[in-house]
Design a protein around this motif. Structure first.
Motif, PDB file in Angstrom:
ATOM      1  N   GLU A 173       1.511  -5.804   4.481  1.00  0.00           N
ATOM      2  CA  GLU A 173       1.399  -4.382   4.848  1.00  0.00           C
ATOM      3  C   GLU A 173       1.349  -3.223   5.659  1.00  0.00           C
ATOM      4  O   GLU A 173       1.238  -3.730   6.326  1.00  0.00           O
ATOM      5  CB  GLU A 173      -0.105  -3.874   4.138  1.00  0.00           C
ATOM      6  CG  GLU A 173      -0.821  -3.052   3.937  1.00  0.00           C
ATOM      7  CD  GLU A 173      -1.927  -3.298   3.133  1.00  0.00           C
ATOM      8  OE1 GLU A 173      -2.796  -2.530   3.500  1.00  0.00           O
ATOM      9  OE2 GLU A 173      -3.089  -4.189   2.682  1.00  0.00           O
ATOM     10  N   VAL A 174       1.332  -1.918   5.063  1.00  0.00           N
ATOM     11  CA  VAL A 174       1.350  -0.863   6.634  1.00  0.00           C
ATOM     12  C   VAL A 174       0.527  -0.948   7.357  1.00  0.00           C
ATOM     13  O   VAL A 174      -0.840  -1.238   6.436  1.00  0.00           O
ATOM     14  CB  VAL A 174       2.040   0.190   6.122  1.00  0.00           C
ATOM     15  CG1 VAL A 174       2.078   1.213   6.736  1.00  0.00           C
ATOM     16  CG2 VAL A 174       3.355   0.055   5.113  1.00  0.00           C
ATOM     17  N   CYS A 195       2.561 -10.875  -3.787  1.00  0.00           N
ATOM     18  CA  CYS A 195       1.710 -10.383  -2.240  1.00  0.00           C
ATOM     19  C   CYS A 195       0.166 -10.096  -2.402  1.00  0.00           C
ATOM     20  O   CYS A 195       0.279  -9.682  -3.195  1.00  0.00           O
ATOM     21  CB  CYS A 195       2.087  -9.330  -0.992  1.00  0.00           C
ATOM     22  SG  CYS A 195       1.365  -7.831  -1.819  1.00  0.00           S
ATOM     23  N   SER A 196      -0.741 -10.356  -1.847  1.00  0.00           N
ATOM     24  CA  SER A 196      -2.173 -10.246  -2.080  1.00  0.00           C
ATOM     25  C   SER A 196      -3.015  -8.706  -1.433  1.00  0.00           C
ATOM     26  O   SER A 196      -2.403  -9.045  -0.598  1.00  0.00           O
ATOM     27  CB  SER A 196      -2.680 -11.464  -2.368  1.00  0.00           C
ATOM     28  OG  SER A 196      -2.821 -11.935  -0.993  1.00  0.00           O
ATOM     29  N   ILE A 197      -3.987  -8.106  -1.966  1.00  0.00           N
ATOM     30  CA  ILE A 197      -3.953  -7.347  -0.999  1.00  0.00           C
ATOM     31  C   ILE A 197      -5.956  -7.829  -0.635  1.00  0.00           C
ATOM     32  O   ILE A 197      -6.578  -7.209  -1.995  1.00  0.00           O
ATOM     33  CB  ILE A 197      -4.033  -5.900  -1.122  1.00  0.00           C
ATOM     34  CG1 ILE A 197      -2.806  -5.768  -0.979  1.00  0.00           C
ATOM     35  CG2 ILE A 197      -4.911  -4.668  -0.236  1.00  0.00           C
ATOM     36  CD1 ILE A 197      -2.657  -3.996  -1.794  1.00  0.00           C
ATOM     37  N   THR A 201     -12.483 -12.502  -3.030  1.00  0.00           N
ATOM     38  CA  THR A 201     -11.488 -11.112  -4.158  1.00  0.00           C
ATOM     39  C   THR A 201     -10.348 -10.062  -3.595  1.00  0.00           C
ATOM     40  O   THR A 201     -10.431  -9.627  -2.602  1.00  0.00           O
ATOM     41  CB  THR A 201     -13.109 -10.371  -4.545  1.00  0.00           C
ATOM     42  OG1 THR A 201     -13.772 -10.159  -4.423  1.00  0.00           O
ATOM     43  CG2 THR A 201     -12.510  -9.190  -5.820  1.00  0.00           C
ATOM     44  N   LYS A 202      -9.597 -10.563  -3.761  1.00  0.00           N
ATOM     45  CA  LYS A 202      -7.950  -9.412  -3.895  1.00  0.00           C
ATOM     46  C   LYS A 202      -7.767  -9.223  -5.059  1.00  0.00           C
ATOM     47  O   LYS A 202      -7.939  -9.251  -6.546  1.00  0.00           O
ATOM     48  CB  LYS A 202      -7.302 -11.293  -3.176  1.00  0.00           C
ATOM     49  CG  LYS A 202      -6.764 -11.737  -4.227  1.00  0.00           C
ATOM     50  CD  LYS A 202      -6.301 -13.163  -2.629  1.00  0.00           C
ATOM     51  CE  LYS A 202      -6.232 -14.422  -2.946  1.00  0.00           C
ATOM     52  NZ  LYS A 202      -6.862 -14.988  -2.975  1.00  0.00           N
ATOM     53  N   ILE A 220       2.848   1.054  -4.050  1.00  0.00           N
ATOM     54  CA  ILE A 220       1.331   2.063  -3.814  1.00  0.00           C
ATOM     55  C   ILE A 220       0.496   1.250  -3.718  1.00  0.00           C
ATOM     56  O   ILE A 220       0.463   1.817  -5.528  1.00  0.00           O
ATOM     57  CB  ILE A 220       1.614   3.326  -4.203  1.00  0.00           C
ATOM     58  CG1 ILE A 220       3.123   4.062  -3.122  1.00  0.00           C
ATOM     59  CG2 ILE A 220       0.465   4.605  -3.318  1.00  0.00           C
ATOM     60  CD1 ILE A 220       3.672   4.731  -3.524  1.00  0.00           C
ATOM     61  N   PHE A 221      -1.394   1.295  -3.743  1.00  0.00           N
ATOM     62  CA  PHE A 221      -2.251   1.144  -4.202  1.00  0.00           C
ATOM     63  C   PHE A 221      -2.815   1.421  -3.422  1.00  0.00           C
ATOM     64  O   PHE A 221      -3.480   1.819  -2.621  1.00  0.00           O
ATOM     65  CB  PHE A 221      -2.164  -0.471  -4.191  1.00  0.00           C
ATOM     66  CG  PHE A 221      -3.796  -0.805  -4.986  1.00  0.00           C
ATOM     67  CD1 PHE A 221      -4.020  -0.950  -6.594  1.00  0.00           C
ATOM     68  CD2 PHE A 221      -4.219  -2.416  -3.361  1.00  0.00           C
ATOM     69  CE1 PHE A 221      -5.365  -1.438  -6.082  1.00  0.00           C
ATOM     70  CE2 PHE A 221      -5.918  -2.103  -4.337  1.00  0.00           C
ATOM     71  CZ  PHE A 221      -6.079  -1.167  -5.858  1.00  0.00           C
TER      72      PHE A 221
END
Length: 504
Positions: free
Chosen positions: A271-272, A200-202, A173-174, A224-225
């Protein structure tokens, strides 16, 4: 009143319109069949029209004369439209439901085209002048998402940025950030969705419980997510049809969890690495975000619980709705200040924020940073800004005021810097989301007008479109409409120059 001569174009609005079909009724206000309406401004006059979105869902339901397509708060059985809608689930091997194309939340612009959107993988193209429903686009044909937000962002190059959740790959899941590029003129015939790309994916912190989100934030260099503890239970969702419950019952708020902030560098698409978080909260709307001296500043409207959704079950929408329904959590406008660049040798327990703000970001021994916001104001929702100031330092938010009742009673202009608030209100008036339209010759952020559709709580009084001077918040004029108008959700103003002459 008098409308400014420069105000030429169309205000498009979207929201739930029909809640009863034959003998069946939706359970939730957000499930109603999408009703589009428009106000066309032409040479100081206003023309109104409205039309139901002719989605497959709408056509299927009307033909069957009952609800046959499930919505978020209403599960429908059994489904005579098998040919249009694949069977709801074939057990757990296909955990993804065939979602509705009842696009009732917002309007999105791509090039010269406009689409009605909701939070599923479907969007519907519409003609902004006639409100005619055109082709259906399925995001999942181009990219692995099952849900997508109705609040995309637009950049100066004409790209649309949006986020969706992918629950397709089992165990992977992303959240996916994707970009729809502007149509290339010589390839106009080719859909811009064919060039859709994943930025991109998180990965979701929990594979079976992805976070629900309604919007996201953007600055010049970052996305920002916010991964909030208001989560969807995938296993419950996959079995909802079999268990005879709606999908909304598969959403739960975990108040003991944290809320995690993700910042993705728009250039490197990475991602940071520092983990920033705050206390549990529920949010639907980001207002704006920008960067200043190595910090990301973002403003959102947050709640301490998820009671807002529950209030709009139709069984609660009785005539004394305003008196009876009190929010258990008032919407709070919060500003977070997140130091992306900070002294890595800073002491544990020290506040890393170096800008003048009451917001803090405290370094913890595991290297995580715990953020606490500055409270800007309370009781506003459906925020809009002058979009030319999106991802830049800004001053003004236009919003509806809701206080403890979920029904908006005022339209406000809030100055984030001075905390001053101007408001417009009249008895029996329920205004909709206010939309700021800039004056083409604007020199300042609030040069322009604010448009809001006002529905009357007294059925004897006619609804109207209100035009306010955005600077003074004084009424410039109103256009009264002798039709029944519904409270709607979101919309956009399309200046005449952005309207394709072919759609006349």
């Amino acid at each position: 009143g008098q409308l400014p001569t420069w105000l030429q174009g169309i205000l498009l609005r979207n929201g739930p319109g029909m809640h009863t079909i034959g003998d069946t009724k939706y359970n939730h206000w957000f499930d109603g069949l999408a009703l589009l309406h428009s106000f066309t401004f032409k040479n100081g006059e206003v023309y109104y029209r409205s039309k139901y979105l002719q989605s497959d869902t709408y056509n299927c339901n009307i033909e069957a004369n009952r609800i046959v397509v499930s919505e978020f708060g209403t599960m429908a059985y059994p489904d005579p439209c098998k040919n249009i809608f694949a069977k709801a689930f074939s057990y757990l091997s296909h955990t993804i439901p065939e979602f509705t194309d009842n696009c009732l939340i917002n309007i999105m612009k791509t090039g010269d085209d406009f689409y009605a959107t909701s939070e599923t993988n479907f969007i519907r193209k519409i003609n902004p002048r006639t409100l005619e429903t055109l082709e259906k686009v399925d995001y999942s044909k181009y990219i692995a998402v099952n849900l997508a937000t109705s609040h995309p962002h637009y950049d100066s190059a004409g790209n649309i940025l949006n986020m969706g959740t992918s629950i397709v790959d089992k165990g992977k899941t992303k959240y996916i950030l994707f970009k729809i590029p502007p149509p290339v003129p010589e390839k106009e015939k080719k859909s811009c969705f064919k060039n859709l790309e994943v930025v991109c994916s998180i990965p979701s912190r929990s594979l079976l419980h992805p976070s629900y989100y309604h919007s996201f934030g953007i600055t010049e260099n970052y996305i920002i997510f916010i991964e909030q503890p208001f989560k969807l239970d995938i296993v419950k969702m996959a079995t909802a049809y079999i268990r005879g419950v709606n999908w909304a019952s598969c959403l739960a708020y975990h108040k003991e969890d944290k809320t995690w902030f993700h910042f993705v560098d728009r250039k490197t698409k990475k991602e940071v690495s520092t983990k920033f978080y705050t206390d549990a909260m529920v949010l639907f709307h980001h207002i704006n975000a920008y960067e200043e001296d190595g910090h990301i500043i973002f403003d959102i409207i947050a709640y301490t619980d998820n009671s807002l959704y529950d209030m709009f079950y139709l069984k609660n929408l009785t005539k004394d709705f305003e008196e009876k329904n009190k929010l258990t959590s008032v919407p709070t406008c919060k500003r977070f200040v997140v130091p992306l660049q900070y002294d890595k040798d800073a002491e544990v327990g020290s506040n890393l924020v170096t800008l003048p703000s009451t917001a803090t970001a405290v370094k913890e021994k595991e290297g995580n940073v715990y953020c606490q916001p500055e409270i800007l104001c309370e009781g506003i929702e459906l925020p809009r800004i002058n979009y030319d100031y999106n991802s830049k330092k800004y001053k003004y938010v236009f919003a509806t005021q809701v206080q403890w009742s979920p029904v908006p009673t005022k339209v406000v202009k809030f100055n984030i810097q001075t905390k001053e608030m101007l408001q417009w209100e009249e008895e029996h008036c329920w205004p909709s989301e206010p939309i700021f339209v800039p004056n083409p010759d604007a020199r300042e952020e609030d040069d322009g007008v604010v448009l809001t559709c006002v529905v009357m709580s007294d059925p004897k009084e006619a609804p109207f479109l209100l035009v306010l001077d955005a600077k003074t918040f004084k009424e410039l004029g109103r256009a009264t409409i002798n039709v029944e108008m519904h409270l709607d959700l979101h919309g956009m103003f399309i200046p005449e120059k952005d309207l394709n002459p072919e759609t006349e």
